[in-house]
Design a protein around this motif. Sequence first.
Motif, PDB file in Angstrom:
ATOM      1  N   ASP A  66       0.834  -1.207   0.000  1.00 20.27           N
ATOM      2  CA  ASP A  66       0.000   0.000   0.000  1.00 20.27           C
ATOM      3  C   ASP A  66       0.866   1.253   0.000  1.00 20.27           C
ATOM      4  O   ASP A  66       0.545   2.252  -0.657  1.00 20.27           O
ATOM      5  N   VAL A  67       1.980   1.205   0.747  1.00 22.98           N
ATOM      6  CA  VAL A  67       2.899   2.342   0.770  1.00 22.98           C
ATOM      7  C   VAL A  67       3.482   2.558  -0.626  1.00 22.98           C
ATOM      8  O   VAL A  67       3.541   3.698  -1.129  1.00 22.98           O
TER       9      VAL A  67
ATOM     10  N   VAL B 239       4.039   6.574   4.222  1.00 18.48           N
ATOM     11  CA  VAL B 239       4.099   5.848   5.499  1.00 18.48           C
ATOM     12  C   VAL B 239       3.290   6.584   6.556  1.00 18.48           C
ATOM     13  O   VAL B 239       2.500   5.990   7.302  1.00 18.48           O
TER      14      VAL B 239
ATOM     15  N   TYR C  70       1.778   3.308   8.611  1.00 14.01           N
ATOM     16  CA  TYR C  70       2.439   2.021   8.419  1.00 14.01           C
ATOM     17  C   TYR C  70       3.583   1.829   9.426  1.00 14.01           C
ATOM     18  O   TYR C  70       4.342   2.752   9.711  1.00 14.01           O
TER      19      TYR C  70
END
Length: 363
Positions: free
Chosen positions: A3-4, A37, A42
């Motif tokens: 996802d990052v 992030v 994250y």
Amino acid sequence: MKDVARLAQVSLATVSAVLSGSAYVSPELTTRVKKAVAALGYAPNTVASSLKKGATRIIGLVVPDVTNPFFTELVHSVQKRAREQGYAVLLCDSERDIEQERSYLKMLRAHLATGTIICAAGPDASYKDLHNDVGIMPIVTVDHIIRADDYDSVVLDNVAASRMIMQHIIGLGHTRVAIIAGQQHLVPGRDRLAGFAEALRGAGLDVVPEFVRHGAFNGNDAFDCAHALLALPERPSAIFATNNQMLIGVMRAISESGLSCPRDVSVAAIDDFPWAAAFSPALTTVRQPVDAMAEAAFNLLLERINGTNTAPKHLVFAPELVIRQSCVAPPAPSGLALAAQKAAAKPTARRAKSAGKAQLSDA
């Protein structure tokens, strides 16, 4: 991590490089990754990373009694050094239980600790199969030496510590000095008793068997030992406690016996601690350089973690005598006691003179 990478519009490899610092990434891409992030909240999975690398940034620290001020200070000092080097410390209190100690060592190995500092609690024979518990995990021992041919160690010069404090006590005029020693299967227990005996012999004094008691390095046992010593028909004029917790037990026994330190009994001990000067009287002790010992142990462990493969190193640190108010000259004997001493001395003197004549005639 995917996802990052998607949000930052970079590859997984770029995200990994930014988070781990393992490779150069341009400032622009680094900024995009860090913003992604932060936006996603994250956090890297350190467990997965450790499993992949086969190691962690965790070191173990096993002590026998975290409530003992010596070990409390050691923990603080090791944690400070570890934090500075980016390591976390996993603290284990074995409570002087050898099986519990072994269980902790196995747990640290299973959790991929990069190395462990241990203050061992058992006799030497308990560690003959230590390699089965720790595998290749580096070990450094503090306070007590185990498997000297295999593992580094950091200890106090315990013989010198006892000799130092006994010379101070004897120098004040004491000839009836008792010791409350620790377990003899531990280096501090053995060496501190040896230093006590050595100092007495050096002053021309005998070790009186009933003045040698064993308090297992804890306050309750020391209280019982001191109480028995103070109940003797001719009690010691000074008591040497070989660690700080036993010192507390001795002071409690003196108080509960209706006596006073140092008026009736002088007291000294190995291990200084923060409130020793706040006691009444302030306590005479021998101080261990705990912070320096912790630093040395941590540095030795780092060397092993980084692959140093030399013969084990054994570092011995010098003690420091801290003179306060709990040791003074022994009380002068009363008139009756002095007369009894003189009466007892006369036959001895006559026997010595007769023995001298016999030796002369034999020659």
